[in-house]
Design a protein around this motif. Structure first.
Motif, short mmCIF file in Angstrom:
data_model
loop_
_atom_site.label_atom_id
_atom_site.label_comp_id
_atom_site.label_asym_id
_atom_site.label_seq_id
_atom_site.Cartn_x
_atom_site.Cartn_y
_atom_site.Cartn_z
N SER A 30 -13.24 37.05 -41.08
CA SER A 30 -12.07 37.86 -41.41
C SER A 30 -11.80 38.76 -40.20
O SER A 30 -12.56 39.69 -39.93
CB SER A 30 -12.37 38.72 -42.65
OG SER A 30 -11.38 39.70 -42.84
N PHE A 33 -11.53 42.42 -40.84
CA PHE A 33 -12.66 42.93 -41.66
C PHE A 33 -12.23 43.34 -43.06
O PHE A 33 -12.90 44.13 -43.71
CB PHE A 33 -13.37 44.10 -40.96
CG PHE A 33 -13.59 43.89 -39.49
CD1 PHE A 33 -14.13 42.70 -39.02
CD2 PHE A 33 -13.25 44.87 -38.56
CE1 PHE A 33 -14.32 42.50 -37.65
CE2 PHE A 33 -13.44 44.67 -37.19
CZ PHE A 33 -13.98 43.48 -36.74
N ASP A 37 -16.94 37.75 -44.44
CA ASP A 37 -16.96 36.44 -43.81
C ASP A 37 -17.57 35.42 -44.77
O ASP A 37 -18.15 35.78 -45.80
CB ASP A 37 -17.76 36.48 -42.51
CG ASP A 37 -17.09 37.34 -41.43
OD1 ASP A 37 -15.97 37.81 -41.67
OD2 ASP A 37 -17.70 37.54 -40.37
N LYS A 63 -18.83 43.28 -45.36
CA LYS A 63 -17.67 43.07 -44.50
C LYS A 63 -18.04 43.42 -43.06
O LYS A 63 -18.97 44.20 -42.82
CB LYS A 63 -16.50 43.95 -44.95
CG LYS A 63 -15.96 43.60 -46.33
CD LYS A 63 -14.83 44.56 -46.71
CE LYS A 63 -14.31 44.25 -48.12
NZ LYS A 63 -13.27 45.21 -48.54
N GLY A 64 -17.27 42.86 -42.11
CA GLY A 64 -17.42 43.27 -40.71
C GLY A 64 -18.53 42.60 -39.94
O GLY A 64 -18.93 43.09 -38.89
N ASP A 65 -19.05 41.47 -40.43
CA ASP A 65 -20.14 40.79 -39.71
C ASP A 65 -19.65 40.08 -38.44
O ASP A 65 -20.35 40.08 -37.44
CB ASP A 65 -20.82 39.75 -40.62
CG ASP A 65 -21.67 40.39 -41.71
OD1 ASP A 65 -22.48 41.27 -41.38
OD2 ASP A 65 -21.53 40.01 -42.89
N GLU A 66 -18.46 39.51 -38.49
CA GLU A 66 -17.91 38.63 -37.44
C GLU A 66 -18.84 37.46 -37.16
O GLU A 66 -19.64 37.46 -36.22
CB GLU A 66 -17.59 39.37 -36.14
CG GLU A 66 -17.00 38.43 -35.10
CD GLU A 66 -15.62 38.81 -34.57
OE1 GLU A 66 -15.05 38.02 -33.83
OE2 GLU A 66 -15.11 39.89 -34.89
N ARG A 99 -21.16 41.01 -34.79
CA ARG A 99 -20.72 42.40 -34.70
C ARG A 99 -21.63 43.34 -35.50
O ARG A 99 -21.83 44.49 -35.11
CB ARG A 99 -19.27 42.51 -35.20
CG ARG A 99 -18.54 43.75 -34.74
CD ARG A 99 -17.09 43.72 -35.19
NE ARG A 99 -16.24 42.90 -34.35
CZ ARG A 99 -15.60 43.35 -33.26
NH1 ARG A 99 -15.73 44.60 -32.88
NH2 ARG A 99 -14.82 42.54 -32.57
N SER A 100 -22.18 42.85 -36.60
CA SER A 100 -23.01 43.71 -37.45
C SER A 100 -24.49 43.67 -37.08
O SER A 100 -25.25 44.55 -37.48
CB SER A 100 -22.88 43.27 -38.91
OG SER A 100 -23.42 41.96 -39.08
N SER A 403 -12.43 37.49 -32.55
CA SER A 403 -11.28 38.15 -33.19
C SER A 403 -10.39 38.91 -32.20
O SER A 403 -9.17 38.71 -32.16
CB SER A 403 -11.75 39.10 -34.30
OG SER A 403 -12.61 40.09 -33.77
#
Length: 465
Positions: A30, A33, A37, A63-66, A99-100, A403
């Motif tokens: 996503s 985010f 994902d 959320k926000g793992d990428e 990202r996380s 992203s």
């Protein structure tokens, strides 16, 4: 009686002869985010009523793992004479959030259409045990799961260099960092190895501040992204040689060693030459105990009108190919090169590894061309992560790079798409008109893994007879 997993093969030739894949696994992210994902399970069995459709979605709890790259807990490397794990299964997918710095373990058995999360490794465990962050590439080795990282410690990942850490392949516990002596290595990206020859090759992208919020044009133009390749003694875990490609060869990314361990060579993709915007393929080899590397193929930038270009490229009047992924068929004959900027998938015959010959090409997407799929549908972005079936006849790819980079180069958006091309036995590529995967709205698609292994998963311990 216990037997090794039947999807493990001693040699590339035996893997090529195995049954074809029926399932593909694709990571979805996503980009804003706004939702978690996910992992998509796709039916790729010809003739199936759900062919080229998502038949199951594993949605993450955060959320926000990428999601970016991922891999199996075990593969054909387990058949190494040095392995203590002969009876592992190729069962679990190890999925890092770039990202996380969080890692998910997804169990694909007994039924991939009911795959589910069985363990979550929180970032604090990785930070504490390794001093690394931003986990990236996952490879299953004979003695554990190897994970490369793009960041060191600290909030922006620049306190200390990134590197590789090891996870236990049965408990999935993070054990610790792999390097004993890293030598001059300060950046990281991809890695792979030749197991019997006992060496590893690693490449370089950038530190997190240079990629997380998008490409930093001034850093690129002043050649501050990675441009070296490192060779390591695998058993001693030490850097034995570093070669600088030249500072203008920015972002030395995917490394693809020959699959047959007798062959002591491999390929490296370089995103862009800052002197002329071309992309390039490099071939490395070992001779007399030393490694050598040379540029063996170049892909030129394509002129384009300013109004066709996103802001980062408007001053150049051209679209760079932006070589973002390469993949080598299991027979070591064909190298596939994804040109994410120009919207081209190239196929090279690398029978002579230092003389690649263009054997096939497909155009789809692209910054300026925006070539639609043969079915008429719009393919945003360009060919990006590429995966090849074990028999070399099917080539799958997606369209999202990262992203923030997607947003810079394709500001109109990159809705998730996955396509497949048929490869001729002696070269040539043709997009399959009946293969088009539709993903849920709001998701972009990145790396693909194939049931039973694929050309960027397995490493083999025995030569093909």
């Amino acid at each position: 009686m216990m037997r090794p997993d039947p999807t493990f093969h001693a040699s590339p030739k035996l893997a090529i002869e195995a049954a074809p894949e029926n399932i593909a696994y694709t990571l979805l992210l996503s980009p804003d985010f706004s939702k978690p994902d996910a992992l998509a399970v796709i039916d790729v069995k010809p003739g199936s009523p759900t062919f080229s459709q998502v038949v199951h979605l594993v949605t993450m709890p955060n959320k926000g793992d990428e999601f970016h790259h991922f891999g199996w807990n075990a593969c054909s490397s387990v058949l190494s004479p040095l392995s203590g794990h002969a009876f592992l299964e190729r069962r679990y997918l190890i999925i890092p959030g770039i990202r996380s710095s969080r890692i998910y373990v997804v169990d694909t058995k007994p039924d991939p259409t009911k795959a589910q999360i069985c363990k979550i490794i929180e970032p604090e465990e990785i930070f504490k045990k390794t001093g690394y962050s931003r986990p990236h590439t996952v490879h299953c080795g004979p003695d554990g799961i190897y994970v490369s990282t793009l960041g060191g410690s600290g909030p922006d990942g620049t306190d200390g260099p990134p590197g590789i850490f090891i996870m236990d392949c049965e408990t999935f516990e993070v054990l610790g960092r792999w390097e004993i002596d890293r030598g001059p290595q300060t950046l990281h990206y991809d890695f792979w190895w030749n197991l019997p020859r006992d060496y590893m090759v690693t490449s370089e992208w950038a530190l997190p501040p240079q990629f997380e919020n998008g490409l930093v044009p001034e850093d690129l133009l002043s050649n501050k992204y990675g441009h070296r390749v490192h060779f390591w003694d695998l058993r001693a875990r030490r850097n034995i040689q570093t070669i600088d490609l030249g500072a203008n060869h920015q972002m030395a990314l995917e490394v693809r060693p020959a699959h047959d361990p007798v062959r002591e060579y491999g390929f490296l993709g370089v995103v862009v030459d800052t002197t002329n915007l071309e992309g390039s393929i490099w071939t490395w080899w070992r001779d007399g105990g030393r490694f050598h590397i040379e540029k063996t193929a170049t892909i030129p930038a394509e002129p384009a009108a300013k109004d066709q270009l996103p802001p980062p490229l408007q001053g150049f009047g051209a679209v760079p190919p932006l070589v973002s992924d390469i993949d080598l068929s299991l027979d070591d004959r064909f190298l596939y090169v994804a040109c994410w900027g120009t919207g081209e998938m190239r196929q090279y015959d690398v029978t002579e590894p230092r003389k690649p010959k263009l054997a096939g090409s497909v155009r789809i997407g692209g910054i300026a061309r925006r070539t639609p799929h043969p079915n008429g549908k719009v393919f945003a972005g360009g060919p990006q992560m590429v995966e090849i079936s074990r028999d070399g006849r099917r080539v799958y790819w997606t369209n999202s790079l990262y992203s923030t980079w997607d947003d810079q180069f394709y500001p109109a958006g990159v809705p998730g798409a996955e396509v497949m091309a048929h490869a001729g036995p002696n070269g040539g590529l043709e997009l399959a008109t009946d293969y088009w995967v539709t993903f849920p709205d709001g998701y972009r698609a990145h790396q693909i893994r194939l049931e039973g292994g694929d050309c960027s998963t397995d490493s083999f311990c025995y030569p093909s007879a």
